[in-house]
Design a protein around this motif. Structure first.
Motif, PDB file in Angstrom:
ATOM      1  N   ALA A 120      50.288  44.947  49.148  1.00  0.00           N
ATOM      2  CA  ALA A 120      49.585  43.661  49.229  1.00  0.00           C
ATOM      3  C   ALA A 120      48.715  43.455  47.996  1.00  0.00           C
ATOM      4  CB  ALA A 120      48.746  43.601  50.503  1.00  0.00           C
ATOM      5  N   CYS A 121      48.073  44.508  47.497  1.00  0.00           N
ATOM      6  CA  CYS A 121      47.236  44.383  46.298  1.00  0.00           C
ATOM      7  C   CYS A 121      48.101  44.048  45.089  1.00  0.00           C
ATOM      8  CB  CYS A 121      46.453  45.671  46.043  1.00  0.00           C
ATOM      9  SG  CYS A 121      45.074  45.869  47.189  1.00  0.00           S
ATOM     10  N   ARG A 122      49.265  44.680  45.017  1.00  0.00           N
ATOM     11  CA  ARG A 122      50.173  44.448  43.896  1.00  0.00           C
ATOM     12  C   ARG A 122      50.687  43.002  43.924  1.00  0.00           C
ATOM     13  NH1 ARG A 122      54.143  48.004  45.384  1.00  0.00           N
ATOM     14  NH2 ARG A 122      55.250  46.264  46.306  1.00  0.00           N
ATOM     15  N   GLU A 123      51.120  42.543  45.088  1.00  0.00           N
ATOM     16  CA  GLU A 123      51.773  41.243  45.180  1.00  0.00           C
ATOM     17  C   GLU A 123      50.790  40.081  45.225  1.00  0.00           C
ATOM     18  OE1 GLU A 123      55.134  40.921  44.892  1.00  0.00           O
ATOM     19  OE2 GLU A 123      55.078  43.086  44.564  1.00  0.00           O
ATOM     20  N   LEU A 124      49.674  40.263  45.909  1.00  0.00           N
ATOM     21  CA  LEU A 124      48.744  39.139  46.101  1.00  0.00           C
ATOM     22  C   LEU A 124      47.674  39.069  45.022  1.00  0.00           C
ATOM     23  CD1 LEU A 124      48.139  39.474  49.934  1.00  0.00           C
ATOM     24  CD2 LEU A 124      49.101  37.449  48.845  1.00  0.00           C
ATOM     25  N   ARG A 125      47.396  40.183  44.362  1.00  0.00           N
ATOM     26  CA  ARG A 125      46.274  40.247  43.424  1.00  0.00           C
ATOM     27  C   ARG A 125      45.032  39.620  44.062  1.00  0.00           C
ATOM     28  NH1 ARG A 125      45.939  41.238  37.887  1.00  0.00           N
ATOM     29  NH2 ARG A 125      47.468  42.802  37.441  1.00  0.00           N
ATOM     30  N   PRO A 126      44.596  40.114  45.189  1.00  0.00           N
ATOM     31  CA  PRO A 126      43.519  39.442  45.933  1.00  0.00           C
ATOM     32  C   PRO A 126      42.208  39.394  45.156  1.00  0.00           C
ATOM     33  CG  PRO A 126      43.922  41.639  46.806  1.00  0.00           C
ATOM     34  CD  PRO A 126      45.013  41.370  45.827  1.00  0.00           C
ATOM     35  N   ARG A 127      41.452  38.334  45.369  1.00  0.00           N
ATOM     36  CA  ARG A 127      40.127  38.221  44.758  1.00  0.00           C
ATOM     37  C   ARG A 127      39.155  39.143  45.477  1.00  0.00           C
ATOM     38  NH1 ARG A 127      39.716  32.869  42.597  1.00  0.00           N
ATOM     39  NH2 ARG A 127      37.457  32.908  42.812  1.00  0.00           N
ATOM     40  N   VAL A 128      39.369  39.264  46.779  1.00  0.00           N
ATOM     41  CA  VAL A 128      38.474  40.097  47.589  1.00  0.00           C
ATOM     42  C   VAL A 128      39.305  40.957  48.533  1.00  0.00           C
ATOM     43  CG1 VAL A 128      36.553  40.090  49.238  1.00  0.00           C
ATOM     44  CG2 VAL A 128      36.756  38.227  47.581  1.00  0.00           C
ATOM     45  N   VAL A 129      38.937  42.223  48.659  1.00  0.00           N
ATOM     46  CA  VAL A 129      39.517  43.077  49.705  1.00  0.00           C
ATOM     47  C   VAL A 129      38.356  43.594  50.538  1.00  0.00           C
ATOM     48  CG1 VAL A 129      40.819  45.171  50.241  1.00  0.00           C
ATOM     49  CG2 VAL A 129      41.460  43.794  48.256  1.00  0.00           C
TER      50      VAL A 129
END
Lengths: 450, 243
Positions: A120-129
């Motif tokens: 999910a971090c790789r694909e979404l590049r989230p601003r916040v986790v």
């Protein structure tokens, strides 16, 4: 081209599933990812940003709080609230969402299974986790708690400088994830010790110092192993977003920096205070004013199965999902502390989504309910095991009602509840889905949340 | 009559509901009007092993198992002595491994066990996870199936003098190869079965209780039977589900 085909296919599959009367499934997302492995990455460009919510307990409620906070700030959100929290479920959610190429983009609020965090971090590049907590859960799938922490560590380490990781300071395992990251790290925690318990419960894990192996010393314990701890090589970080006072009637005071805000939580239990703190800290990291977020969190009611109450023929059916010892302990403690004797139905399944291993029932303090029940009954695929657990918790089990099907259990137990009374149902995950189906078929709730 | 139980390392070695085994032993003794005390023994505590009639040792995660193995270098001889002197023991999963000769993890130093069982354990390539049904070999268990849930990657191999607790019918047991599950030495039982194990296997619970009590009450003829209809129902339904 590939992306457009993947999107169209996912939508056709979702429409077909709806016609058959099902809800959101992972099949459309699975198909989309097959046709376009970069589907999530491409599709998520149409989001203003995304917040990933992960951890053992509290994902759904935290995400729900967070969705309300975004709403209060005038931002719409895309949330995988009824879908799965694996990549395929995220893909399904993103496929179903209307994401116009122009105009104000919505935010993604995505619940993510712990093992899926690297992807999910790789694909979404989230601003916040945001990480809620790490408890023993579904160990039959992941092996050990520390391996679960490794998944999170891998995901968080891949985040760019511009992202923010929001961690629970009171969970030693979660707090330790903040070390050595490129991105910004914020902590949240409870400072007011007035609601703490005297010692660690049986269900607590991760109680020793990672370097010396010495047991952590706790000055205060709030939920499971969450609290004010100190080890030989580690110390609880000072939280930036902190609960500074519990008041009566669900009111709490939260401080972030110099700002102090008041909240009134509609959901009971210290664990929901943690969910609210997680949501406030994540909302702040996403640029939302804390006061605005606090107001929205105060107005939020329970997600399905999380202490939600459904009216059935003049009686209330209150549902408290139980899936692991720490979560179950908190649901039970909250139930036991409410006034009056309860009528309780415990539904235990051991399907894959519940975890095949039911040994956690023996780490859960059902003893807390002794003397506080008017009536208690069991059901589900492992209803027998539950009956046995109650016997050894000291309940008389000679004529304990035991049901095969959820439908029968609900029908028969509701019959025992006087008008205006409440039946408290404690189901595992798939038993909760069955319960929901049963209630939906009788017209008491909608089939799915979206 | 009074039964003294030592629960070894409950904070570090108690996952997958292993605590339920202690609950079961305590209840089943008290239902028979036998007084019971349970002492929880951590690394930080001293252990006077010869006081105890029964030791319980559960499973843990790798880091905790490592800490505990170091401490056992000190407490082990006393425990071994007590068990040789007639005390009963139940060791589950990680506890079972450390009651053997050694445990060799995949990428770490070998952990010395205390050699109650003539057995050793090596890290395996995969994790055995799932329900187990096994037929007991040990005397006094009446061949009634043992049911539980295994979750381990360590492979345990019995030495020439060791006797297995049971033969696996479904599941993997000690190592997935030789069909053995667990080990018995005197009144000590080692096993991979969680579940919790004892509530759904009351025959094994009573086997342990009787042997533990006979340590100091050698003329004890047997235990008063209890109403085990519910326990048997759970046992039979799981054994039936596995069949």
């Amino acid at each position: 081209m590939r992306h457009a085909l993947a999107l169209a296919t996912a939508r056709v599959l979702a429409a077909a599933a709806r016609r058959r009367g099902g809800g959101a499934t992972s099949l459309p997302g699975l198909a989309a990812l097959k046709l376009d492995p970069g589907f999530i990455r491409r599709r998520s460009r149409r989001l203003a940003g995304s917040v990933v919510v992960t951890g053992t307990n509290g994902k759904t409620t935290t995400a729900r709080f967070l969705g309300a906070a975004f709403g209060a700030a005038g931002r719409s959100v895309v949330h995988n609230q009824s879908g799965s929290n694996l990549l395929r479920g995220i893909a399904s959610t993103l496929a179903a969402a209307r994401l116009p190429s122009s105009g104000r983009k919505p935010w993604g609020v995505l619940e993510v299974d712990e093992a899926t965090v690297p992807g999910a971090c790789r694909e979404l590049r989230p601003r916040v986790v945001v990480v809620t907590n790490l408890f023993r859960d579904q160990l039959d799938r992941y092996g050990e708690l520390k391996r679960t922490a490794e998944y999170l560590r891998t995901g968080l380490a891949s985040l760019p400088k511009s992202s923010t990781v929001v961690l629970n300071a009171d969970d030693p395992l979660v707090a330790s994830l903040g070390k050595g990251l490129k991105c910004r790290v914020r902590y949240y925690g409870i400072e007011d010790v007035s609601r703490s318990r005297p010692s660690l419960p049986h269900a607590a894990d991760a109680v020793s110092d990672p370097k010396s192996g010495a047991l952590l010393r706790y000055e205060a314990v709030f939920v499971g192993h969450l609290g004010h701890y100190r080890g030989t090589s580690l110390r609880r970080p000072k939280p930036q977003v902190r609960l500074t006072a519990f008041r009566t009637g669900g009111a709490v005071e939260v401080r972030s920096g110099r700002q102090t805000v008041g909240l009134t939580l509609k959901l009971p239990g210290t664990y929901n205070a943690y969910n609210a703190l997680a949501a406030l800290a994540a909302a702040e990291a996403a640029g939302i004013d804390v006061a605005k977020a606090a107001e929205a969190v105060s107005a939020t009611t329970a997600a399905f199965g999380r202490q939600e109450s459904v009216e059935v023929g003049g009686r209330a059916v209150r549902i408290g999902l139980i899936k692991n010892p720490t979560g179950a302990d908190e649901v039970i403690r909250t139930l036991a502390e409410a006034p009056g004797k309860k009528r309780i139905l415990v539904l235990i399944n051991d399907n894959f989504a519940d975890g095949r291993d039911v040994s956690w029932l023996w780490d859960t303090d059902f003893e807390t309910l002794r003397g506080r029940t008017e009536r208690i009954a069991v059901g589900g695929l492992r209803g027998r095991d539950m009956a046995l657990r109650l016997k050894y918790a000291g309940f008389p089990t000679g004529d304990l009602p035991r049901y095969g099907s959820v439908e029968e259990a609900l029908r028969e137990e509701l019959r025992q509840v006087p008008e205006g009374g409440t039946l408290d149902v404690l189901p595992t995950y798939t038993a909760m889905l069955e319960l929901r189906r049963t209630l939906a078929q009788a017209g008491h709730v909608k089939h799915f949340l979206d | 009559m009074h039964l003294r139980i030592a629960h070894l390392y409950p904070r570090r070695m108690s996952i997958y509901g292993d605590r339920g085994n202690v609950t079961t032993l305590v209840r089943r003794a008290r239902w028979r009007d036998i007084a019971v005390s349970v002492d929880e023994v951590e690394r930080e505590d001293a252990l006077e092993a010869k006081r105890y009639d029964l030791f319980f040792f559960g499973g843990g995660q790798d880091q905790e198992q490592d800490t505990v193995a170091r401490d056992l270098a000190k407490k082990g001889p006393g425990i071994r002595e007590a068990i040789r002197g007639g005390a009963a023991a139940l060791a589950v999963c990680g506890g079972y491994q450390l009651f053997g000769r050694y445990y060799q993890p995949a990428e770490a130093d070998r952990l010395a066990g205390i050699g109650i069982f003539d057995a050793h354990t090596e890290a395996g390539p995969r994790r055995f996870i799932g329900n187990v049904t096994a037929t007991p070999e040990a005397d006094g268990l009446g061949g009634i199936p043992l049911v539980g849930f295994e979750n381990h990657s360590g492979l345990t191999f019995l030495g020439g003098t060791a006797r297995p607790l049971a033969v696996v019918r479904t599941g993997h047991g000690n190592n997935g190869h030789d069909k053995t599950e667990g080990c018995v030495a005197g009144s000590a039982v080692g096993t991979y079965l969680h579940g919790s194990l004892l509530p759904k296997n009351p025959h094994l619970a009573d086997w342990l209780l009787l042997r533990a009590l006979r340590r100091r009450h050698t003329d004890l003829p047997g235990l008063r039977p209890l109403d085990d209809a519910l326990e048997q129902d759970v046992n039979e339904s799981l054994a039936g589900r596995a069949a």
